[in-house]
Motif scaffolding. Structure first.
Motif, PDB file in Angstrom:
ATOM      1  N   CYS A   1      28.664  58.039  61.049  1.00 41.34           N
ATOM      2  CA  CYS A   1      27.880  58.102  59.814  1.00 41.34           C
ATOM      3  C   CYS A   1      26.406  58.329  60.105  1.00 41.34           C
ATOM      4  CB  CYS A   1      28.072  56.822  59.007  1.00 41.34           C
ATOM      5  SG  CYS A   1      29.707  56.648  58.263  1.00 41.34           S
TER       6      CYS A   1
ATOM      7  N   LEU B   1      28.383  56.847  51.715  1.00 41.03           N
ATOM      8  CA  LEU B   1      29.560  56.238  51.085  1.00 41.03           C
ATOM      9  C   LEU B   1      30.556  55.734  52.125  1.00 41.03           C
ATOM     10  CD1 LEU B   1      30.256  58.647  48.071  1.00 41.03           C
ATOM     11  CD2 LEU B   1      29.307  56.333  48.013  1.00 41.03           C
TER      12      LEU B   1
ATOM     13  N   TRP C   1      27.538  47.511  53.064  1.00 46.88           N
ATOM     14  CA  TRP C   1      26.587  48.208  52.199  1.00 46.88           C
ATOM     15  C   TRP C   1      25.137  48.004  52.609  1.00 46.88           C
ATOM     16  CZ3 TRP C   1      28.051  52.127  49.481  1.00 46.88           C
ATOM     17  CH2 TRP C   1      29.381  52.208  49.073  1.00 46.88           C
TER      18      TRP C   1
ATOM     19  N   ALA D   1      24.729  50.860  54.891  1.00 48.65           N
ATOM     20  CA  ALA D   1      24.738  52.069  54.054  1.00 48.65           C
ATOM     21  C   ALA D   1      23.418  52.234  53.322  1.00 48.65           C
ATOM     22  CB  ALA D   1      25.898  52.011  53.056  1.00 48.65           C
TER      23      ALA D   1
ATOM     24  N   ILE E   1      25.515  62.220  51.212  1.00 47.52           N
ATOM     25  CA  ILE E   1      26.236  61.318  50.306  1.00 47.52           C
ATOM     26  C   ILE E   1      27.525  60.816  50.948  1.00 47.52           C
ATOM     27  CG2 ILE E   1      27.450  61.181  48.095  1.00 47.52           C
ATOM     28  CD1 ILE E   1      25.408  63.203  46.998  1.00 47.52           C
ATOM     29  N   GLY E   2      28.247  61.715  51.609  1.00 50.36           N
ATOM     30  CA  GLY E   2      29.497  61.324  52.260  1.00 50.36           C
ATOM     31  C   GLY E   2      29.286  60.290  53.350  1.00 50.36           C
TER      32      GLY E   2
ATOM     33  N   GLY F   1      29.243  52.547  53.673  1.00 49.54           N
ATOM     34  CA  GLY F   1      29.378  51.414  52.771  1.00 49.54           C
ATOM     35  C   GLY F   1      30.804  50.932  52.625  1.00 49.54           C
ATOM     36  N   LEU F   2      31.728  51.865  52.453  1.00 47.36           N
ATOM     37  CA  LEU F   2      33.131  51.502  52.226  1.00 47.36           C
ATOM     38  C   LEU F   2      33.822  50.996  53.488  1.00 47.36           C
ATOM     39  CD1 LEU F   2      34.146  54.499  49.918  1.00 47.36           C
ATOM     40  CD2 LEU F   2      33.849  52.109  49.221  1.00 47.36           C
TER      41      LEU F   2
END
Length: 303
Positions: free
Chosen positions: A63, A117, A125, A128, A113-114, A120-121
């Motif tokens: 990420c 997200l 978070w 994120a 954005i990907g 976070g998931l």
């Protein structure tokens, strides 16, 4: 490249026949810059107290890498006009007319954005949120606001590149603590002498493009003095991880030696009348940060 091709590349004329390859899209991600960002994020993840499942750790690093690359793509989209004027950046894929600017922007936004997200998931978070903050800071504060307006662009904007170890730390702990702030500060104070060394021997490029880098606005001598100040500030700051229990004896020795060499580089640049010491300092600055984080990672993995 013809003037017509350059014009359509800069304006995003959809009538242009774009000939983008996978390699061009990889180039949009600024892989060389991304590699150091990812490495510092990995360092934050490894030295943070606690444990993260290896799969989730890999996701967190992925990420960070994707978000950093996405920010680079958006930066290339926004800066395509000045990139076309500078020797160092004139071969970037948008300027060369290989990637449609609108597609580059969409590519960067979707990846940003990907990445946020997914962080976070899959992880948490807090990490994120920091990832989103880092990308937003780089795109909106540095690229769109500071870069073309102030010689302090690198000083303030450097915060964007200082977030990765804090993000890696938060991926493990779910919080922001003093240890991660010290790692953030280390990169934050490293950034100005690193980039000003580059700006010294590329000042003609920045002047031609109208970017107010410090050597262009304040002159080479003032830039050299400020570079020395920042390397002197880094000398004790780089030792702070030892006081916090993040770094051990090998790190202490490495940080002290590398810090002294960094100051020596800055002194050589200050006394020089040509670009060679600045080029050498730029190269050494990358090695400096890489080795500091490599030793931190090595000490923690060896325990």
């Amino acid at each position: 490249m013809t003037d017509a091709t350059l014009n359509t590349a800069l304006t995003g004329d959809t009538a242009t026949v774009w000939d983008a390859t996978v390699r061009d899209y990889v180039a949009l991600l600024k892989p060389r810059v991304m590699s150091l960002v990812v490495f510092s994020g990995l360092a934050g993840l490894v030295v943070a107290p606690g444990h993260l499942h290896p799969v989730l750790a890999a996701v967190a690093v992925l990420c960070i890498a994707v978000a950093a690359g996405a920010a680079g793509a958006i930066n290339m989209w926004y800066d395509r006009d000045i990139d076309a004027l500078m020797e160092r950046t004139r071969n970037r894929p948008i300027v060369r007319g290989r990637v449609n600017p609108d597609e580059a922007l969409s590519f960067g936004i979707v990846l940003s954005i990907g990445a946020v997200l997914l962080m976070g998931l899959a992880v948490n978070w807090v990490a994120a949120g920091l990832l989103a903050l880092a990308n937003g800071f780089y795109v909106f504060i540095y690229t769109m606001w500071l870069k073309r307006r102030t010689p302090q662009n690198i000083v303030i904007g450097g915060a964007a590149g200082a977030f990765p170890p804090m993000i890696g730390w938060a991926a493990v702990t779910g919080d922001v603590s003093l240890g991660s702030i010290v790692l953030f500060a280390l990169i934050f104070f490293w950034t100005p002498p690193h980039f000003w060394a580059l700006a010294l021997f590329r000042s003609g490029d920045y002047q031609k493009a109208g970017v107010p880098m410090l050597p262009v606005v304040a002159g080479a001598e003032e830039t050299k003095r400020q570079m020395l100040v920042y390397t002197l500030l880094l000398l004790p700051l780089a030792l702070a991880p030892v006081a916090l229990g993040i770094g051990g004896p090998v790190y202490l020795l490495t940080a002290a030696l590398l810090g002294a060499l960094f100051v020596l580089c800055a002194l050589r640049v200050l006394r020089s009348r040509d670009d060679k010491p600045a080029k050498q300092m730029f190269g050494f600055s990358i090695l400096y940060l890489f080795l500091l984080f490599a030793v931190l990672i090595g000490e923690h993995l060896a325990v």
